[in-house]
Design a protein around this motif. Structure first.
Motif, PDB file in Angstrom:
ATOM      1  N   MET A  73      -3.391  -8.024  -5.436  1.00 45.92           N
ATOM      2  CA  MET A  73      -1.951  -7.939  -5.212  1.00 45.92           C
ATOM      3  C   MET A  73      -1.619  -6.554  -4.659  1.00 45.92           C
ATOM      4  O   MET A  73      -2.157  -5.552  -5.113  1.00 45.92           O
ATOM      5  N   ILE A  74      -0.742  -6.523  -3.697  1.00 41.74           N
ATOM      6  CA  ILE A  74      -0.409  -5.277  -3.019  1.00 41.74           C
ATOM      7  C   ILE A  74       0.198  -4.249  -3.959  1.00 41.74           C
ATOM      8  O   ILE A  74      -0.118  -3.060  -3.876  1.00 41.74           O
ATOM      9  N   ASN A  86      -2.577   1.668  -8.061  1.00 40.38           N
ATOM     10  CA  ASN A  86      -3.897   2.226  -8.356  1.00 40.38           C
ATOM     11  C   ASN A  86      -4.419   3.163  -7.260  1.00 40.38           C
ATOM     12  O   ASN A  86      -5.557   3.625  -7.332  1.00 40.38           O
ATOM     13  N   GLY A  87      -3.593   3.423  -6.273  1.00 38.33           N
ATOM     14  CA  GLY A  87      -3.998   4.333  -5.206  1.00 38.33           C
ATOM     15  C   GLY A  87      -5.067   3.763  -4.303  1.00 38.33           C
ATOM     16  O   GLY A  87      -5.877   4.502  -3.750  1.00 38.33           O
ATOM     17  N   GLU A  88      -5.079   2.455  -4.135  1.00 37.56           N
ATOM     18  CA  GLU A  88      -6.089   1.791  -3.321  1.00 37.56           C
ATOM     19  C   GLU A  88      -5.522   1.238  -2.020  1.00 37.56           C
ATOM     20  O   GLU A  88      -6.188   0.476  -1.333  1.00 37.56           O
ATOM     21  N   PHE A  89      -4.320   1.594  -1.673  1.00 41.51           N
ATOM     22  CA  PHE A  89      -3.647   1.053  -0.495  1.00 41.51           C
ATOM     23  C   PHE A  89      -3.582   2.137   0.577  1.00 41.51           C
ATOM     24  O   PHE A  89      -2.798   3.077   0.474  1.00 41.51           O
ATOM     25  N   TYR A  90      -4.432   2.022   1.584  1.00 44.40           N
ATOM     26  CA  TYR A  90      -4.513   3.011   2.652  1.00 44.40           C
ATOM     27  C   TYR A  90      -4.463   2.329   4.012  1.00 44.40           C
ATOM     28  O   TYR A  90      -5.476   2.240   4.702  1.00 44.40           O
ATOM     29  N   PRO A  91      -3.318   1.814   4.430  1.00 46.42           N
ATOM     30  CA  PRO A  91      -3.279   1.088   5.707  1.00 46.42           C
ATOM     31  C   PRO A  91      -3.688   1.945   6.893  1.00 46.42           C
ATOM     32  O   PRO A  91      -4.305   1.440   7.835  1.00 46.42           O
ATOM     33  N   CYS A  92      -3.391   3.237   6.857  1.00 46.17           N
ATOM     34  CA  CYS A  92      -3.744   4.081   8.004  1.00 46.17           C
ATOM     35  C   CYS A  92      -5.252   4.257   8.133  1.00 46.17           C
ATOM     36  O   CYS A  92      -5.746   4.601   9.201  1.00 46.17           O
ATOM     37  N   GLU A  93      -5.991   4.012   7.060  1.00 50.77           N
ATOM     38  CA  GLU A  93      -7.438   4.160   7.105  1.00 50.77           C
ATOM     39  C   GLU A  93      -8.174   2.829   7.245  1.00 50.77           C
ATOM     40  O   GLU A  93      -9.321   2.799   7.647  1.00 50.77           O
TER      41      GLU A  93
END
Length: 93
Positions: A1-2, A8-15
């Motif tokens: 889930m987004i 949790n600091g696991e969302f890095y769309p730029c990477e």
């Protein structure tokens, strides 16, 4: 889930998001080929300037992408708020 990934600091769309269009792939390949040509034609000092130019351009592009992301996300939230207000208004009538 987004939401969990964000928390949790696991969302890095730029990477993690990389364009997959043929146009993007061609442009990347062309850039690599041009850099190879420049590395063979320019002095080490001039080529170092070209590399620094690319690095600074990448920073500028990342900043621009971040601004576009923020603006687009904000605009999406405003649209959602307006849609919600319209539904609430119709239900109240």
């Amino acid at each position: 889930m987004i939401l969990e990934a964000m928390y949790n600091g696991e969302f890095y769309p730029c990477e993690t998001v990389v364009p997959t269009s043929p146009e993007y792939r061609r442009a990347v390949q062309t850039c690599a080929e041009l850099m190879e040509q420049l590395s063979q034609r320019l002095s080490k000092e001039d080529y170092a300037l070209v590399e620094e130019l690319r690095a600074q351009n990448a920073i500028a592009q990342c900043e621009e992408s971040e601004s576009h992301f923020k603006y687009g996300f904000s605009a999406g939230l405003i649209v959602q708020q307006e849609a919600h207000a319209q539904v609430q208004q119709k239900e109240g009538k």
